[in-house]
Scaffold this active site. Structure first.
Site, PDB file in Angstrom:
ATOM      1  N   ARG A 150      15.417  33.109   7.217  1.00 23.97           N
ATOM      2  CA  ARG A 150      15.302  31.705   6.824  1.00 23.97           C
ATOM      3  C   ARG A 150      15.515  31.598   5.309  1.00 23.97           C
ATOM      4  NH1 ARG A 150      10.973  32.688  10.414  1.00 23.97           N
ATOM      5  NH2 ARG A 150      11.058  31.453  12.347  1.00 23.97           N
ATOM      6  N   LYS A 175       7.683  32.363   8.811  1.00 28.99           N
ATOM      7  CA  LYS A 175       7.109  31.087   9.247  1.00 28.99           C
ATOM      8  C   LYS A 175       5.782  31.349   9.933  1.00 28.99           C
ATOM      9  CE  LYS A 175       8.593  26.802  11.475  1.00 28.99           C
ATOM     10  NZ  LYS A 175       9.706  26.121  12.192  1.00 28.99           N
ATOM     11  N   HIS A 252      21.116  28.161   6.105  1.00 31.37           N
ATOM     12  CA  HIS A 252      20.494  28.166   7.433  1.00 31.37           C
ATOM     13  C   HIS A 252      21.555  28.186   8.533  1.00 31.37           C
ATOM     14  CE1 HIS A 252      16.611  28.129   9.369  1.00 31.37           C
ATOM     15  NE2 HIS A 252      17.031  27.255  10.250  1.00 31.37           N
ATOM     16  N   ARG A 255      22.085  31.669   9.634  1.00 33.95           N
ATOM     17  CA  ARG A 255      21.052  32.120  10.589  1.00 33.95           C
ATOM     18  C   ARG A 255      21.394  31.665  12.004  1.00 33.95           C
ATOM     19  NH1 ARG A 255      15.428  33.370  11.206  1.00 33.95           N
ATOM     20  NH2 ARG A 255      14.299  31.940  12.576  1.00 33.95           N
ATOM     21  N   HIS A 278      10.915  34.257  15.814  1.00 34.97           N
ATOM     22  CA  HIS A 278      10.434  33.109  16.579  1.00 34.97           C
ATOM     23  C   HIS A 278       9.131  33.469  17.283  1.00 34.97           C
ATOM     24  CE1 HIS A 278      14.683  31.107  16.977  1.00 34.97           C
ATOM     25  NE2 HIS A 278      14.093  30.852  15.828  1.00 34.97           N
ATOM     26  N   TYR A 287      20.007  28.403  21.552  1.00 34.99           N
ATOM     27  CA  TYR A 287      21.288  29.078  21.335  1.00 34.99           C
ATOM     28  C   TYR A 287      22.057  29.292  22.637  1.00 34.99           C
ATOM     29  CZ  TYR A 287      19.386  29.709  16.709  1.00 34.99           C
ATOM     30  OH  TYR A 287      18.859  29.461  15.464  1.00 34.99           O
TER      31      TYR A 287
END
Length: 294
Positions: A150, A175, A252, A255, A278, A287
């Site tokens: 990120r 995150k 981003h 990514r 994630h 995706y």
């Protein structure tokens, strides 16, 4: 109620929220308090279900001061989530909580993600040169495309987070304040090694004395200070222009692109989720839809 702002910000910081997130969340809370003041409500205990319903209606009718028109569903959603977060803060500190039972989040607008093809990624690499900025450009592509970090994760990297001997990048605060190790292939390893030994050293050695900073950040500027998001995004867009890629891209986007390419190449959703950091497969499953649309 102004005293809540600093306490709310400090609480988020202790939980590991990034400075930018803390700032945005605190600003949203300030906007809620400003609205309450206009409604002549000056205590949390005076906030009723009807108050929350009126505030949500206010969000749906409020004008966007920057772009005109109304607030997007994403912006409204951010305000709603922020109220829920503030309510969690109140509950954790044994204070009277907000009556949010009927608070609803708007349906998310579909977001179009820009995905670069593998051929376009190759063109970006070919557009780099052998100047110090070119070395940094290749390191940037390695971190954001090759390792799929990120934006904030890449900018937060320190030299000690790059383990050249064991071929991984250590993301200390991803995150949700989560830690992970991201593998790097030979090309990424070589590009990072060249950047650190030659270009990064050149940036620091040639920085103007009045601007020079002592920093251990991986990405540094011509001034010798840590890179800001705009600097790297400008470099990426310049590479795209040199490569004749007619897409509006950002870091981003790299990514999203690596995640899509990994899925195309047969990697499982579970492996991609772990690679990207994630917390659930729901974030990774987007995706599969992108691949089906390509």
């Amino acid at each position: 109620m102004e005293h809540y702002l600093e306490a709310f910000a400090q609480w988020q910081t202790r939980l590991g929220y990034s400075p930018a997130t803390v700032r945005s969340n605190t600003q949203r809370l300030q906007q809620f308090f400003n609205w309450l003041k206009d409604e002549q409500i000056n205590k949390v205990s005076h906030i009723s279900k009807e108050t929350i319903a009126r505030y949500q209606e206010h969000l749906h009718t409020r004008k966007n001061k920057v772009r005109g028109g109304g607030l997007s569903s994403g912006t409204i959603d951010n305000h709603v989530v922020n109220l829920q977060l503030f309510n969690t803060y109140l509950q954790k500190h044994d204070q009277e909580s907000l009556p949010l039972e009927e608070l609803t989040q708007p349906p998310r607008e579909s977001v179009t993600r820009t995905i670069l093809t593998q051929a376009e990624i190759k063109k970006l690499y070919e557009a780099t040169d052998d100047s110090p900025h070119g070395y940094r450009d290749r390191a940037m592509l390695g971190i954001y495309y090759g390792c799929g970090l990120r934006l904030s994760e890449g900018l937060a990297l320190m030299l000690e987070d790059i383990d050249i001997k064991r071929n991984y990048v250590h993301v200390k605060k991803g995150k949700g304040n989560k830690e992970r190790y991201v593998p790097m292939n030979k090309r990424i390893k070589n590009d990072l090694t060249d950047y650190i030994h030659y270009a990064r050293s050149w940036f620091l050695d040639n920085a103007y004395p009045c601007f020079k900073h002592i920093t251990n950040h991986l990405f540094v500027t011509r001034m010798g200070s840590p890179c800001k998001p705009m600097i790297l995004n400008v470099r990426l867009r310049r590479l795209a222009e040199e490569a004749n890629i007619n897409k509006v891209i950002s870091l981003h986007c790299l990514r999203h692109s690596i995640a899509t390419h990994l899925l195309q190449n047969g990697l499982s959703l579970e492996q991609i989720a772990q690679f990207l950091g994630h917390s659930s497969l729901e974030s990774t499953q987007i995706y599969t839809h992108i691949v089906n649309e390509l």
